[in-house]
Structures are given as C-alpha cells and as structure tokens.
Design a protein around this motif. Structure first.
Motif, PDB file in Angstrom:
ATOM      1  N   PRO A  58     -10.898   8.810 -13.812  1.00  0.00           N
ATOM      2  CA  PRO A  58     -10.287   7.910 -14.799  1.00  0.00           C
ATOM      3  C   PRO A  58     -10.137   6.510 -14.206  1.00  0.00           C
ATOM      4  O   PRO A  58     -10.175   6.319 -12.988  1.00  0.00           O
ATOM      5  N   SER A  59      -9.962   5.535 -15.069  1.00  0.00           N
ATOM      6  CA  SER A  59      -9.801   4.156 -14.616  1.00  0.00           C
ATOM      7  C   SER A  59      -8.462   3.980 -13.887  1.00  0.00           C
ATOM      8  O   SER A  59      -7.461   4.613 -14.234  1.00  0.00           O
ATOM      9  N   LEU A  60      -8.462   3.119 -12.899  1.00  0.00           N
ATOM     10  CA  LEU A  60      -7.208   2.759 -12.223  1.00  0.00           C
ATOM     11  C   LEU A  60      -6.490   1.622 -12.941  1.00  0.00           C
ATOM     12  O   LEU A  60      -5.418   1.199 -12.516  1.00  0.00           O
ATOM     13  N   GLY A  61      -7.064   1.156 -14.024  1.00  0.00           N
ATOM     14  CA  GLY A  61      -6.478   0.021 -14.735  1.00  0.00           C
ATOM     15  C   GLY A  61      -7.207  -1.266 -14.395  1.00  0.00           C
ATOM     16  O   GLY A  61      -8.100  -1.305 -13.552  1.00  0.00           O
ATOM     17  N   ALA A  62      -6.817  -2.320 -15.070  1.00  0.00           N
ATOM     18  CA  ALA A  62      -7.477  -3.609 -14.894  1.00  0.00           C
ATOM     19  C   ALA A  62      -7.335  -4.110 -13.464  1.00  0.00           C
ATOM     20  O   ALA A  62      -6.305  -3.912 -12.819  1.00  0.00           O
ATOM     21  N   ILE A 116       0.822  -1.207   0.000  1.00  0.00           N
ATOM     22  CA  ILE A 116       0.000   0.000   0.000  1.00  0.00           C
ATOM     23  C   ILE A 116       0.857   1.258   0.000  1.00  0.00           C
ATOM     24  O   ILE A 116       0.577   2.224  -0.717  1.00  0.00           O
ATOM     25  N   ASN A 117       1.940   1.277   0.767  1.00  0.00           N
ATOM     26  CA  ASN A 117       2.791   2.466   0.813  1.00  0.00           C
ATOM     27  C   ASN A 117       3.498   2.703  -0.510  1.00  0.00           C
ATOM     28  O   ASN A 117       3.668   3.854  -0.928  1.00  0.00           O
ATOM     29  N   SER A 118       3.890   1.627  -1.171  1.00  0.00           N
ATOM     30  CA  SER A 118       4.510   1.767  -2.492  1.00  0.00           C
ATOM     31  C   SER A 118       3.512   2.340  -3.501  1.00  0.00           C
ATOM     32  O   SER A 118       3.842   3.236  -4.278  1.00  0.00           O
ATOM     33  N   SER A 119       2.280   1.847  -3.468  1.00  0.00           N
ATOM     34  CA  SER A 119       1.257   2.320  -4.400  1.00  0.00           C
ATOM     35  C   SER A 119       0.875   3.770  -4.126  1.00  0.00           C
ATOM     36  O   SER A 119       0.731   4.576  -5.052  1.00  0.00           O
ATOM     37  N   VAL A 135      -7.234   9.785  -5.681  1.00  0.00           N
ATOM     38  CA  VAL A 135      -6.600   8.591  -6.253  1.00  0.00           C
ATOM     39  C   VAL A 135      -6.047   7.714  -5.138  1.00  0.00           C
ATOM     40  O   VAL A 135      -6.167   6.483  -5.184  1.00  0.00           O
ATOM     41  N   GLN A 136      -5.454   8.329  -4.122  1.00  0.00           N
ATOM     42  CA  GLN A 136      -4.946   7.551  -2.991  1.00  0.00           C
ATOM     43  C   GLN A 136      -6.070   6.807  -2.280  1.00  0.00           C
ATOM     44  O   GLN A 136      -5.902   5.646  -1.887  1.00  0.00           O
ATOM     45  N   LEU A 137      -7.224   7.451  -2.137  1.00  0.00           N
ATOM     46  CA  LEU A 137      -8.365   6.794  -1.512  1.00  0.00           C
ATOM     47  C   LEU A 137      -8.837   5.609  -2.349  1.00  0.00           C
ATOM     48  O   LEU A 137      -9.143   4.532  -1.816  1.00  0.00           O
ATOM     49  N   ARG A 138      -8.862   5.789  -3.652  1.00  0.00           N
ATOM     50  CA  ARG A 138      -9.278   4.703  -4.539  1.00  0.00           C
ATOM     51  C   ARG A 138      -8.278   3.541  -4.493  1.00  0.00           C
ATOM     52  O   ARG A 138      -8.667   2.372  -4.515  1.00  0.00           O
ATOM     53  N   ILE A 139      -6.993   3.868  -4.416  1.00  0.00           N
ATOM     54  CA  ILE A 139      -5.963   2.834  -4.289  1.00  0.00           C
ATOM     55  C   ILE A 139      -6.148   2.069  -2.990  1.00  0.00           C
ATOM     56  O   ILE A 139      -6.036   0.838  -2.945  1.00  0.00           O
ATOM     57  N   TYR A 140      -6.449   2.790  -1.929  1.00  0.00           N
ATOM     58  CA  TYR A 140      -6.665   2.149  -0.634  1.00  0.00           C
ATOM     59  C   TYR A 140      -7.840   1.172  -0.718  1.00  0.00           C
ATOM     60  O   TYR A 140      -7.752   0.033  -0.238  1.00  0.00           O
ATOM     61  N   ILE A 141      -8.941   1.614  -1.315  1.00  0.00           N
ATOM     62  CA  ILE A 141     -10.127   0.765  -1.435  1.00  0.00           C
ATOM     63  C   ILE A 141      -9.788  -0.502  -2.213  1.00  0.00           C
ATOM     64  O   ILE A 141     -10.121  -1.624  -1.802  1.00  0.00           O
ATOM     65  N   ARG A 142      -9.100  -0.337  -3.347  1.00  0.00           N
ATOM     66  CA  ARG A 142      -8.760  -1.495  -4.172  1.00  0.00           C
ATOM     67  C   ARG A 142      -7.820  -2.446  -3.424  1.00  0.00           C
ATOM     68  O   ARG A 142      -8.006  -3.666  -3.463  1.00  0.00           O
TER      69      ARG A 142
END
Length: 218
Positions: free
Chosen positions: A204-208, A78-81, A90-97
């Motif tokens: 925007p999409s975060l990718g697949a 998570i920290n790397s992402s 975007v950070q919130l969306r990364i956290y959720i994923r």
C-alpha cells in the motif's frame, strides 16, 4: 555590545547557533567544507567576525555541533515514525523514505571529499554519528529476515549498499518527478534486498511524499 536577538540570552545563543548551522549547510552545498572560513561563516550567518569565536573555536567544531544537531533530529524523527508500526516491511520503507528526505549536503559537497579535509579526530566523531543510522537499519533488516520478507544475507554488506544508494542523492523538488524518484528508489532498494516482486507490487502507499524543505537565505 552585540545586539541581543530573542527574548533572553539563552534564546539569543540558540538562534545564533541555528544561524551558524544554516550558514554552514548553505556554504558547504555551494563550495565545500575545504573552501569555508570562519569569516565567511560569520558573514553568511549575519554575525560579527569575532563573535563567532564565542560559540566555536574553529569550523571543525562547528561542523561536529551541526552534525550532532542534525543526527539528534533525525533519530527523533525516524524512531517516532518506526514506533507507529510493527510491520518490518513498512519499517524498512519508512527508513528508505526518511533517508531520502534527510538533507546531508555535507556528505556530498563540492570540492575534496569531506574525510580528506578534516582531522582524524573529527572524522572519527563523524563516523560515530553515521553508525547510529546503521544500527537502526540492521535491526529492521534482522526483523525482515526473521519474517521471511528478505532472504538471509550479510547484513553489514547490505547496510553499506543501501546507504550508498540513499545517501547524498539529489532528490527532485518538483512533482511528479519527486514522487516518481521516491517510488522507483524504494522499489530498487527493496528488490536488491530480496523482497519478492509480488510483495512489492502489493504494497500500500505510504502517503504523499512531503514537499521539500527550503532553507531560507538571509
């Protein structure tokens, strides 16, 4: 004398620990922590029933080592992402994923709730690890509030509700159901936190969505 696996004794010990972690994860998903014995763990991991005690005194000690290993990997991931963007949304969306991708079967295993089957000391240590993820989410939400992405709110309550939504979910393995599950869950959490419908629509999409990781059986 037990057969040495790996190139040396240290590698042998690490491979054995990994086998025990995999055995614990599979057995918890199948039957729950309360029904697991050290003998069943040794059998599932493919090691001697007495050899397991060279690594862990009991199943609670193994559980805590497993959780610590999983948490270390999670925090690195998570920290790397999160370091790849300064955008709070975007950070919130990364956290959720990342939360949805993290396999925590031990928190939703069959049988009695985990906290009812472990000692108070182990429960305390487990809670400490879980609080590490809460700290990350609080920081992200604070940035979102500061950037007017979400309204000011009781972040402690929000963190509890977000984790209640994301933790222990059975994520579909097959497409297109898998991607649809991720996208709908993300929209639900963002909307509940107060992100505007227009902002959600414009994201925007975060990718697949990564394919599920399959833990091999012995």
């Amino acid at each position: 004398m037990p057969k040495i696996i790996g190139q040396n004794l240290e590698e042998h010990r690490q491979l054995t620990r990994d086998a025990l972690f995999g055995a614990l994860s599979r057995l918890m998903a199948e039957r729950g922590f309360d029904a697991i014995t050290m003998a069943s763990l040794a059998t599932e991991a493919g090691i001697g029933r007495t050899a397991i005690y060279n690594y862990y005194a009991d199943k609670e000690e193994l559980l805590m080592a497993f959780v610590a290993s999983e948490m270390s990997h999670y925090l690195d991931t998570i920290n790397s992402s999160l370091s790849e963007t300064d955008n709070p949304l975007v950070q919130l969306r990364i956290y959720i994923r990342t939360q949805l991708l993290t396999d925590r079967a031990y928190l939703a295993a069959p049988g009695p709730p985990l906290q009812d089957t472990i000692s108070k000391e182990t429960a305390h240590e487990l809670a400490k690890h879980i609080r590490e993820t809460s700290k990350i989410l609080v920081l992200i939400l604070e940035r979102c509030v500061a950037a007017s992405i979400i309204p000011d709110q009781n972040l402690a309550v929000s963190v509890h509700l977000v984790h209640g939504t994301l933790t222990g979910r059975r994520v579909p393995h097959q497409e297109p159901q898998r991607t649809a599950f991720f996208e709908q869950t993300e929209r639900f959490v963002l909307g509940a936190l107060g992100v505007s419908p227009q902002m959600i629509c414009d994201m925007p999409s975060l990718g697949a969505v990564p394919a599920p990781h399959c833990t091999p059986t012995r």
